[in-house]
Design an enzyme around this catalytic site. Structure first.
Site, PDB file in Angstrom:
ATOM      1  N   SER A  70       2.047  -2.505  -5.664  1.00  0.00           N
ATOM      2  CA  SER A  70       0.850  -2.898  -4.915  1.00  0.00           C
ATOM      3  C   SER A  70      -0.085  -3.791  -5.727  1.00  0.00           C
ATOM      4  CB  SER A  70       0.087  -1.657  -4.438  1.00  0.00           C
ATOM      5  OG  SER A  70       0.869  -0.909  -3.537  1.00  0.00           O
TER       6      SER A  70
ATOM      7  N   GLY B  27       1.955  -1.395  -0.361  1.00  0.00           N
ATOM      8  CA  GLY B  27       2.353  -2.745  -0.744  1.00  0.00           C
ATOM      9  C   GLY B  27       1.130  -3.588  -1.048  1.00  0.00           C
TER      10      GLY B  27
ATOM     11  N   PHE C 117      -8.734  -3.556   0.885  1.00  0.00           N
ATOM     12  CA  PHE C 117      -9.061  -3.716   2.299  1.00  0.00           C
ATOM     13  C   PHE C 117      -9.263  -2.349   2.937  1.00  0.00           C
ATOM     14  CE2 PHE C 117      -6.812  -7.464   0.986  1.00  0.00           C
ATOM     15  CZ  PHE C 117      -7.449  -8.506   1.643  1.00  0.00           C
TER      16      PHE C 117
ATOM     17  N   GLY D 151      -1.495  -7.107  -1.035  1.00  0.00           N
ATOM     18  CA  GLY D 151      -2.014  -8.188  -0.206  1.00  0.00           C
ATOM     19  C   GLY D 151      -2.822  -7.775   1.005  1.00  0.00           C
TER      20      GLY D 151
ATOM     21  N   GLN E 209      -3.063   0.593   7.065  1.00  0.00           N
ATOM     22  CA  GLN E 209      -3.795  -0.537   7.637  1.00  0.00           C
ATOM     23  C   GLN E 209      -2.968  -1.258   8.692  1.00  0.00           C
ATOM     24  OE1 GLN E 209      -4.574  -2.598   3.993  1.00  0.00           O
ATOM     25  NE2 GLN E 209      -6.071  -1.095   3.288  1.00  0.00           N
TER      26      GLN E 209
ATOM     27  N   GLU F 250       1.351  10.662  -2.829  1.00  0.00           N
ATOM     28  CA  GLU F 250       2.287  11.010  -3.902  1.00  0.00           C
ATOM     29  C   GLU F 250       1.544  11.227  -5.214  1.00  0.00           C
ATOM     30  OE1 GLU F 250       1.523   6.764  -4.545  1.00  0.00           O
ATOM     31  OE2 GLU F 250       1.812   8.021  -2.780  1.00  0.00           O
TER      32      GLU F 250
ATOM     33  N   HIS G 111      -3.036   7.421  -1.737  1.00  0.00           N
ATOM     34  CA  HIS G 111      -1.627   7.636  -2.073  1.00  0.00           C
ATOM     35  C   HIS G 111      -1.352   9.134  -2.220  1.00  0.00           C
ATOM     36  CE1 HIS G 111       0.009   3.536  -3.032  1.00  0.00           C
ATOM     37  NE2 HIS G 111      -1.280   3.278  -2.926  1.00  0.00           N
TER      38      HIS G 111
ATOM     39  N   CYS H 197      -1.400   3.693   2.667  1.00  0.00           N
ATOM     40  CA  CYS H 197      -2.129   2.575   2.067  1.00  0.00           C
ATOM     41  C   CYS H 197      -1.998   1.309   2.919  1.00  0.00           C
ATOM     42  CB  CYS H 197      -1.676   2.358   0.626  1.00  0.00           C
ATOM     43  SG  CYS H 197      -2.858   1.390  -0.338  1.00  0.00           S
ATOM     44  N   LEU H 198      -1.210   0.320   2.502  1.00  0.00           N
ATOM     45  CA  LEU H 198      -1.007  -0.867   3.325  1.00  0.00           C
ATOM     46  C   LEU H 198      -0.435  -0.468   4.688  1.00  0.00           C
ATOM     47  CD1 LEU H 198      -0.861  -4.084   3.458  1.00  0.00           C
ATOM     48  CD2 LEU H 198       1.544  -3.775   2.858  1.00  0.00           C
TER      49      LEU H 198
ATOM     50  N   ASN I 101      -5.664   2.741  -4.217  1.00  0.00           N
ATOM     51  CA  ASN I 101      -5.364   1.398  -4.722  1.00  0.00           C
ATOM     52  C   ASN I 101      -5.358   0.413  -3.558  1.00  0.00           C
ATOM     53  OD1 ASN I 101      -4.537  -0.853  -6.126  1.00  0.00           O
ATOM     54  ND2 ASN I 101      -2.387  -0.253  -6.190  1.00  0.00           N
TER      55      ASN I 101
END
Length: 375
Positions: free
Chosen positions: A47, A234, A307, A236, A266, A348, A346, A262-263, A304
């Site tokens: 990430s 991931g 956004f 970006g 979103q 994990e 996260h 996370c990503l 982490n």
């Protein structure tokens, strides 16, 4: 022999320090991470692609490095910033000290700078890009020009693709318990840059795992007969993953549980009609408290991301489940009338506490319940 280096920020601020890693120069968005442990897991987290990681903890490297703590085979981060790196490794698992490790991975880094001052700048003014240059490359004027040019290319880049390119089954490289046990659930993972520890946890929880590229069409996903679908972490801007958003929207018409991390959290929100905004300096660390809105229980989480979901854009088909106790940003959602949910942090937690491992159990229960319905 000690070599000099400097860090140049896009606003012209300059920090002088000592070169670590390989010689050269590197440019990326600077993010500060407040974790006190787990530096190897952090720098190998995919990430961080395109970013330079600044550690607020003043001393890293004291337990060296090993193969077990790697979240990926390579370091996707553009560089590392720290106050100091230990040359001594005090851990029975260590096979290489941190300085040697980042050199082997061909990473540029700088130490012996005032990371407290750097963090203060980022918190006050927001995220910005920077350039690390080792001794033979040090040129402030050229660094600022290269930063501005790099920002333009990043802005025009339509998408980031660091996940796998072809569909493949996943099993651990080294045997873990239950490895020979017949797997009960089949989890299909949209790989946007997944951490190995997420896959290990799913495998230990009796899941067969298939990794698929980020642009895999829904017809292919359905043909794999998944018990559940994981939208991975991931790098970006999630708004640029247009194909993944469209595919997720279609998948929500099927009774297959979806778990976003996370990503992936979103992307799930975007597929449901919510909006995403960029944060001032993001959340990066393993000491972030979140609260379950309904039970009021607090969990310490690993975060982490740069956004977050725009709170003013939540549609009627989303229920918010968790919020940050730092800034009240949305940390978890569930989908109304569908067995899908997601979390911003996260679960994990590598590094970090295991408070939110229960979310993997929640995913397992949703898959079990859905398979019972289909029986």
């Amino acid at each position: 022999m000690t070599k000099l280096a400097h860090l140049v920020l896009e606003d012209g601020t300059i920090f002088y320090g000592i070169s670590e890693g390989i010689d050269g120069e590197t440019i990326g968005e600077i993010v500060f991470n407040t974790a006190m442990t787990g530096y190897q897991e952090i720098i190998t987290d995919p990430s961080y692609y395109g970013q330079i990681i600044s550690f607020t903890n003043p001393h890293i490297g004291n337990i060296g490095t090993n193969k077990q703590d790697e979240e990926s085979k390579k370091i996707f981060a553009k560089g590392i910033i720290t106050k100091s790196i230990s040359s001594i490794s005090s851990n029975f698992r260590s096979i290489q000290n941190l300085s040697e490790y980042i050199k082997k991975k061909k990473i540029i880094a700088i130490s012996n700078i005032d990371t407290r001052k750097l963090t203060h700048i980022l918190r006050k003014n927001g995220s910005q890009y920077g350039c690390i240059q080792s001794e033979l490359y040090m040129n402030k004027k050229k660094a600022i020009t290269k930063i501005l040019n790099y920002k333009k290319t990043r802005k025009n880049k339509k998408n980031i693709s660091i996940g796998i390119k072809n569909i493949q089954k996943w099993i651990p490289e080294k045997p873990i318990h239950h490895i020979y046990q017949r797997k009960k659930f089949h989890v299909v993972v949209y790989d946007f840059g997944i951490k190995t520890s997420i896959l290990n946890i799913l495998y230990e929880k009796n899941c067969k795992i298939t990794l698929i590229p980020p642009t895999t069409p829904i017809e292919t996903v359905v043909s794999l007969k998944p018990s559940g679908i994981l939208l991975s972490n991931g790098p970006g801007d999630p708004r640029l993953y247009t194909k993944a958003i469209k595919n997720t929207k279609k998948l929500l018409n099927l009774p297959i549980p979806i778990f976003g991390i996370c990503l992936g959290h979103q992307i799930l929100a975007l597929s449901l009609g919510a909006k995403i905004i960029k944060m001032k300096f993001g959340h990066h660390g393993s000491n972030h408290p979140i609260q379950n809105i309904y039970t009021k229980k607090v969990f310490i989480t690993t975060q982490n991301h740069n956004f977050t979901i725009d709170k003013s854009s939540i549609p009627n088909n989303i229920t918010v489940t968790y919020v940050s106790l730092f800034d009240n940003t949305i940390q978890g959602i569930t989908v109304k009338n569908h067995p899908s949910f997601s979390v911003q942090g996260h679960p994990e937690s590598t590094p970090g506490t295991h408070d939110t491992h229960i979310l993997f159990d929640k995913f397992i229960k949703k898959m079990h319940k859905q398979e019972f319905k289909n029986a």
